[in-house]
Scaffold this motif. Sequence first.
Motif, PDB file in Angstrom:
ATOM      1  N   TYR A 350      48.347  37.547  34.358  1.00 45.08           N
ATOM      2  CA  TYR A 350      48.958  38.249  35.635  1.00 45.08           C
ATOM      3  C   TYR A 350      47.727  37.870  36.908  1.00 45.08           C
ATOM      4  CZ  TYR A 350      51.286  41.536  38.638  1.00 45.08           C
ATOM      5  OH  TYR A 350      52.068  41.981  39.908  1.00 45.08           O
ATOM      6  N   ALA A 351      46.447  37.911  36.623  1.00 39.82           N
ATOM      7  CA  ALA A 351      45.775  37.733  37.746  1.00 39.82           C
ATOM      8  C   ALA A 351      45.802  36.555  38.128  1.00 39.82           C
ATOM      9  CB  ALA A 351      44.361  38.239  36.936  1.00 39.82           C
ATOM     10  N   GLU A 352      45.746  35.659  37.281  1.00 39.85           N
ATOM     11  CA  GLU A 352      45.743  34.139  37.750  1.00 39.85           C
ATOM     12  C   GLU A 352      46.911  33.642  38.256  1.00 39.85           C
ATOM     13  OE1 GLU A 352      43.915  31.314  35.031  1.00 39.85           O
ATOM     14  OE2 GLU A 352      42.310  32.726  34.479  1.00 39.85           O
ATOM     15  N   PHE A 353      48.082  34.005  37.672  1.00 40.07           N
ATOM     16  CA  PHE A 353      49.297  33.435  38.235  1.00 40.07           C
ATOM     17  C   PHE A 353      50.067  34.003  39.136  1.00 40.07           C
ATOM     18  CE2 PHE A 353      48.500  31.361  34.023  1.00 40.07           C
ATOM     19  CZ  PHE A 353      48.992  30.038  34.340  1.00 40.07           C
ATOM     20  N   GLU A 354      50.143  35.353  39.156  1.00 38.92           N
ATOM     21  CA  GLU A 354      50.934  36.075  40.241  1.00 38.92           C
ATOM     22  C   GLU A 354      50.774  35.837  41.697  1.00 38.92           C
ATOM     23  OE1 GLU A 354      52.251  39.050  43.041  1.00 38.92           O
ATOM     24  OE2 GLU A 354      50.089  38.595  42.530  1.00 38.92           O
ATOM     25  N   PRO A 355      49.539  35.264  42.101  1.00 39.32           N
ATOM     26  CA  PRO A 355      48.991  35.003  43.294  1.00 39.32           C
ATOM     27  C   PRO A 355      49.721  33.598  43.706  1.00 39.32           C
ATOM     28  CG  PRO A 355      47.039  35.796  42.347  1.00 39.32           C
ATOM     29  CD  PRO A 355      48.084  35.671  41.284  1.00 39.32           C
ATOM     30  N   LEU A 356      50.276  32.920  42.751  1.00 35.00           N
ATOM     31  CA  LEU A 356      50.933  31.375  42.894  1.00 35.00           C
ATOM     32  C   LEU A 356      52.186  31.486  42.834  1.00 35.00           C
ATOM     33  CD1 LEU A 356      48.283  29.520  40.177  1.00 35.00           C
ATOM     34  CD2 LEU A 356      48.155  29.558  42.853  1.00 35.00           C
ATOM     35  N   ASP A 357      52.747  32.605  42.937  1.00 33.07           N
ATOM     36  CA  ASP A 357      54.295  32.619  43.064  1.00 33.07           C
ATOM     37  C   ASP A 357      54.821  31.886  44.355  1.00 33.07           C
ATOM     38  OD1 ASP A 357      56.990  33.437  42.180  1.00 33.07           O
ATOM     39  OD2 ASP A 357      56.896  34.985  43.478  1.00 33.07           O
ATOM     40  N   GLY A 358      55.892  31.022  43.794  1.00 33.45           N
ATOM     41  CA  GLY A 358      56.193  30.137  44.945  1.00 33.45           C
ATOM     42  C   GLY A 358      55.646  29.199  45.246  1.00 33.45           C
ATOM     43  N   LYS A 359      54.601  28.730  44.628  1.00 37.62           N
ATOM     44  CA  LYS A 359      53.648  27.680  44.949  1.00 37.62           C
ATOM     45  C   LYS A 359      53.962  26.328  43.845  1.00 37.62           C
ATOM     46  CE  LYS A 359      50.149  30.228  47.351  1.00 37.62           C
ATOM     47  NZ  LYS A 359      48.873  30.595  47.587  1.00 37.62           N
TER      48      LYS A 359
END
Length: 699
Positions: A350-359
Amino acid sequence: MMRERCLVNRIAATCCLLVSAFWLTPAASAEDGYDLWLRHAPLTGESGQALRDLAPVITSVSGQSNGPGAKLAYAELQRSLASLGAGEANAGEATRASIVLQCGHSNGADREAFRIVPEQRGLRIVSPGQAGCLYGAFALLREISQGKPLMSVALDEHPAMPLRMLNHWDDPDGHVERGYAGRSIFDWWHLPELLDQRMIDYARANASIGINAVVVNNVNASPLFLTDRYLPKLKRLADAWRPYGIRLFVSARFSAPRDIGGLDTADPLDPHVRNWWKARADSIYAEIPDFGGFLVKANSEGQPGPQDYGRTHADGANMLAAALGGRGTVIWRAFVYSAEDETDRAKQAYAEFEPLDGKFAPNVILQIKNGPLDFQPREPFHPLFGAMPGTRKMLEVQATKEYLGFASHLAILGPMWTEALQADTGAGGNVADSVASGGMAGVANIGSDRNWTGSIFDQANWYAFGRLAWDPALGSEEIAREWAVQTFSVDPQFLSIVVPMMLESRQAVVDYMTPMGLAHLMGTDHHYGPAPWVCDLERPEWNPCYYHRADKSGIGFDRTATGSNALSQYAPAIAKAWIDPHAMDEDYLLWFHHVAWDFETQSGRTLWHELVSRYDRGVAAAEKLREEWNSLEQFVDPERFAAERALLAIQVKEAIWWRDASIAYWQSINGLDLPAGARPPAHDLAYYKALSFPEAPGQ
């Protein structure tokens, strides 16, 4: 004389049918499990007589009804209806029923959908595409095999997910990582010249349950699969599977440009690297025009990835997506297990991927395990399913029972996967809704054993995976009954015992291995047997002690705000259900909370007494499974009955081992006596610690 001639003709026809069935179906006369759920045993009683009376004849009309999928559907219906008994009829032409295949008649969007439409004297299987026609044929046979009258079958179905994929963790040398059913089924040594018949039978089985994609190699990928030498091998498989609606995918090693491409970097933003991947993709598509794409495990467990160059997962995935273009899909695994992250391992993805949503590019799918840890007997659903609305997602489950007794223990996983699929994410739907644009992947449990999966009941997990990927709303009981009828017997007495056995089996394993939310208690490396005492390995999260955190004061992993705060990764409404240890579902108690040994559980027992009670419940359930199977001997052929009886004996022995070794260790920590009447462990803790298993499979 006329009656004698008819009798002779009938006997001759029956003999021809038997000879034909022998040649068309591998080992049809032997009940060794090879035929899976596609045995199509002759129907008896009223159902069998009704089918014989109708003596259905199959025809095809219009569109592309002579296409590859339609031809397979036609042959499948001819063969399987004969096997079910329809070929024994002596009906006149006027009384015969017709099954009309109408395939490829339009360019409809969902070419995998199908309808089975009853008509005045027969029925029609209609699909816009070739694969849909084949799926419809198998669906019809599934209904008839369960005793449903031919003329009453009416279905209108389409798959809930675009990708329904098996992931094989198979290496080029034939080894299968976490494989418990023998060697790999892929004979890379003899391909492309020799295509084993098993590859066709495998494709047929997959098509029968709607699986439409296969990753042929391990996520810990060898770069060999991207070399020119392997292209003809992959092409031969892709060509063989195409008529069955199956697209071939390859696990791609991220460092391949450096490993086999002559470059000194695999940086996804380097133009030379990007060009190399584009050229590789072009070469693959020149040989396999419908190549599915790449599955990638990156920056996890030592595998190379974009973070090696200071780039993000999105940078890496999008580089590969650009190389494929509109031709294929990049499936990027969200299982990240890095050496540097010192927080709660369950939080890393979650920490690595959630900030990449929409990218991520539109042709990238993020493949997420059902739980945040690693295919444990029970985990809460992964919090990423409730996040990242701008990213296509895919559910990954594990059919091979790495943590549920290998291929030895009876553990039917349909209920486990249904728990995940139907879990409310708190984001306006359940997990199944969140992966509707992506798909569902299953780590395959298939190997070179004659019965494919190591045990007959493990075939049910392959079957359940396909059925749930097609329709996640199906009930576990319905799926279990379908499989049991087709694999063993339609007898109601048999089904009244074996179906509940199947549905209760996974909970039994949870109880004697990891009750009340405990996890990751198995032996290290081989993952076989209990080892909650392992606390001294180099990295903290390699140790079972990291996950149970048992000490004199209590047991469990605090994932609330006073601990790792992993609970905050879930939607507030979902987190609220798990925040109070006194009110929550106690199946997840020790996953989210560290509680005292004398904590009062909802049963009124202390936590310690409740733990012992659940261990005992698991052992009793395993013993019950054995007893119930032994009562079914009259319904099952001797070979398959004896094989499962032996495995259930192993399961009982190992359930007792799990129970005794775990209790012995917890007592060494808490110093507490067993509840009154509870049986003490058979040996002291030193005995269990001294056990070793150098021959354990799957290492």
